[in-house]
Design a protein around this motif. Structure first.
Motif, short mmCIF file in Angstrom:
data_model
loop_
_atom_site.label_atom_id
_atom_site.label_comp_id
_atom_site.label_asym_id
_atom_site.label_seq_id
_atom_site.Cartn_x
_atom_site.Cartn_y
_atom_site.Cartn_z
N THR A 119 46.58 16.78 16.69
CA THR A 119 46.55 18.02 15.43
C THR A 119 47.07 19.62 15.88
OG1 THR A 119 44.40 16.72 14.89
CG2 THR A 119 44.55 18.96 14.06
N THR A 120 46.61 20.03 17.24
CA THR A 120 47.01 21.08 17.70
C THR A 120 48.75 21.40 17.99
OG1 THR A 120 44.58 21.98 19.01
CG2 THR A 120 46.66 22.61 20.03
N CYS A 121 48.92 20.29 17.85
CA CYS A 121 50.19 20.27 18.44
C CYS A 121 51.27 20.80 17.07
CB CYS A 121 50.97 18.72 19.30
SG CYS A 121 51.58 18.64 20.77
N VAL A 122 51.47 19.74 15.85
CA VAL A 122 51.45 19.62 15.05
C VAL A 122 51.27 21.24 14.11
CG1 VAL A 122 51.63 18.79 12.83
CG2 VAL A 122 51.76 17.05 14.17
N ASN A 123 50.03 21.79 14.52
CA ASN A 123 49.88 22.60 13.63
C ASN A 123 50.11 23.97 14.07
OD1 ASN A 123 48.46 21.36 10.84
ND2 ASN A 123 47.52 20.50 12.76
N PHE A 124 49.90 23.90 15.49
CA PHE A 124 51.09 25.14 16.37
C PHE A 124 51.74 25.26 16.26
CE2 PHE A 124 51.62 26.59 20.55
CZ PHE A 124 51.13 27.69 20.97
N ALA A 125 52.77 24.13 16.29
CA ALA A 125 54.13 24.48 16.29
C ALA A 125 54.66 24.73 14.84
CB ALA A 125 55.04 22.92 16.61
N ALA A 126 53.92 24.42 13.79
CA ALA A 126 54.29 24.79 11.98
C ALA A 126 54.20 26.17 12.17
CB ALA A 126 53.07 23.87 11.24
N ALA A 127 53.19 26.43 12.79
CA ALA A 127 52.42 28.15 13.22
C ALA A 127 53.44 29.38 13.77
CB ALA A 127 51.10 28.21 13.09
N LEU A 128 54.07 28.35 14.92
CA LEU A 128 55.31 29.66 15.47
C LEU A 128 56.08 28.99 14.41
CD1 LEU A 128 55.20 27.78 19.02
CD2 LEU A 128 54.14 30.41 18.29
N GLY A 129 56.53 28.35 13.19
CA GLY A 129 58.01 27.79 13.06
C GLY A 129 57.43 29.66 11.77
N THR A 130 56.41 29.28 11.43
CA THR A 130 56.97 30.66 10.59
C THR A 130 56.52 31.82 10.42
OG1 THR A 130 53.95 29.97 9.94
CG2 THR A 130 54.45 28.16 8.60
N LYS A 131 56.09 31.70 12.20
CA LYS A 131 56.40 33.30 12.61
C LYS A 131 58.03 33.30 12.85
CE LYS A 131 51.57 33.95 12.34
NZ LYS A 131 51.35 35.16 11.94
N GLY A 132 58.80 32.72 12.56
CA GLY A 132 60.10 32.98 12.72
C GLY A 132 61.13 32.69 14.20
#
Length: 253
Positions: free
Chosen positions: A18-31
């Protein structure tokens, strides 16, 4: 050069994938251009970003065992700045096959080397055990993040986890460092929660993230829709928490 981070805990059920998927997605939204590497035979990170495991042509298994190109195996997701190196059940047999390889601890590091410059961050989802897949992941990483459930049993595995990291540093990857400890399944109403936090903060001085991931039904639902929580329920508490975690992580860099 990109930074490679393993999400690792030998204990299962702590919110690692859960952390892998959502942390990575959050980094993506930060550019930040981000690659998820699924090194867990269950392949939950792969399905968690909407990839059908049955349709995968090349996977982490093919990189580790057949020497396939990482660039050929990478799939683009529908989410901003987020790609995935997928896995399926084929990976379950990789540990036995790797055992016969001379450089069995560094195969993943070699496979990822050609694409390090293509991403800001590479996030690896490790299996919840200390086998060759986890050792390959930790050997290929610059740092690791440890997701930790806010429960008593989480404390029992801490010394073993520290010993594991020490062993990896000593024998396979001398530059491996602990990036941080992330509290998951947080419930502020429970007295035990604060006791666990206090214990861990004294054990890992300065390494515990201030951001904590709350318990959430929406967070549990999101994988069945193949979406990170930031895209499934944008305005939920865990969505804001993972965005805040990405901010805290980037601020430390």
């Amino acid at each position: 050069m990109g930074k490679t981070v393993s999400i690792f805990n030998q204990k299962g059920g702590v919110g690692k994938t859960t952390t892998c998927v959502n942390f990575a997605a959050a980094l993506g939204t930060k550019g930040k251009k981000t690659l998820l590497v699924d090194a867990d035979p269950q392949g939950n990170t792969t399905s968690g970003v909407g990839i059908d495991k049955a349709s995968i042509e090349l996977s982490t298994y093919d990189l580790l065992i057949d020497g396939a190109s990482s660039k050929d195996a990478i799939l683009q997701t529908e989410f901003k700045n987020l790609s995935v190196l997928p896995a399926n059940m084929n990976l379950a047999g990789a540990e036995l096959e790797l055992a016969e390889s001379e450089n069995r601890f560094s195969v993943l590091r070699k496979a990822l080397a050609p694409i390090i410059m293509d991403y800001n961050y590479i996030i690896i989802d490790c299996p919840p055990s200390l086998g060759l897949l986890s050792l390959n992941s930790l050997t290929a990483s610059d740092t690791l993040i440890v997701p930790l459930q806010c429960e008593y049993y989480a404390l029992e595995g801490l010394s073993q986890l520290v010993s594991t990291v020490r062993t990896v540093k000593q024998h396979y990857n001398s530059s491996l460092e602990l990036e941080g400890v992330l509290f998951t399944m947080y419930d502020s109403r429970l007295k035990l929660t604060q006791q666990v936090i206090d214990e861990v903060e004294s054990y890992f001085s300065g390494k515990a993230y201030k951001t904590m991931i709350p318990r959430s039904v929406k967070l549990a639902e999101a994988p069945s829709f193949g979406k990170p929580i930031l895209y499934y329920e944008k305005y939920s508490k865990p969505s804001f928490a993972y965005k805040k975690l990405a901010d805290e992580f980037l601020k430390r860099q």
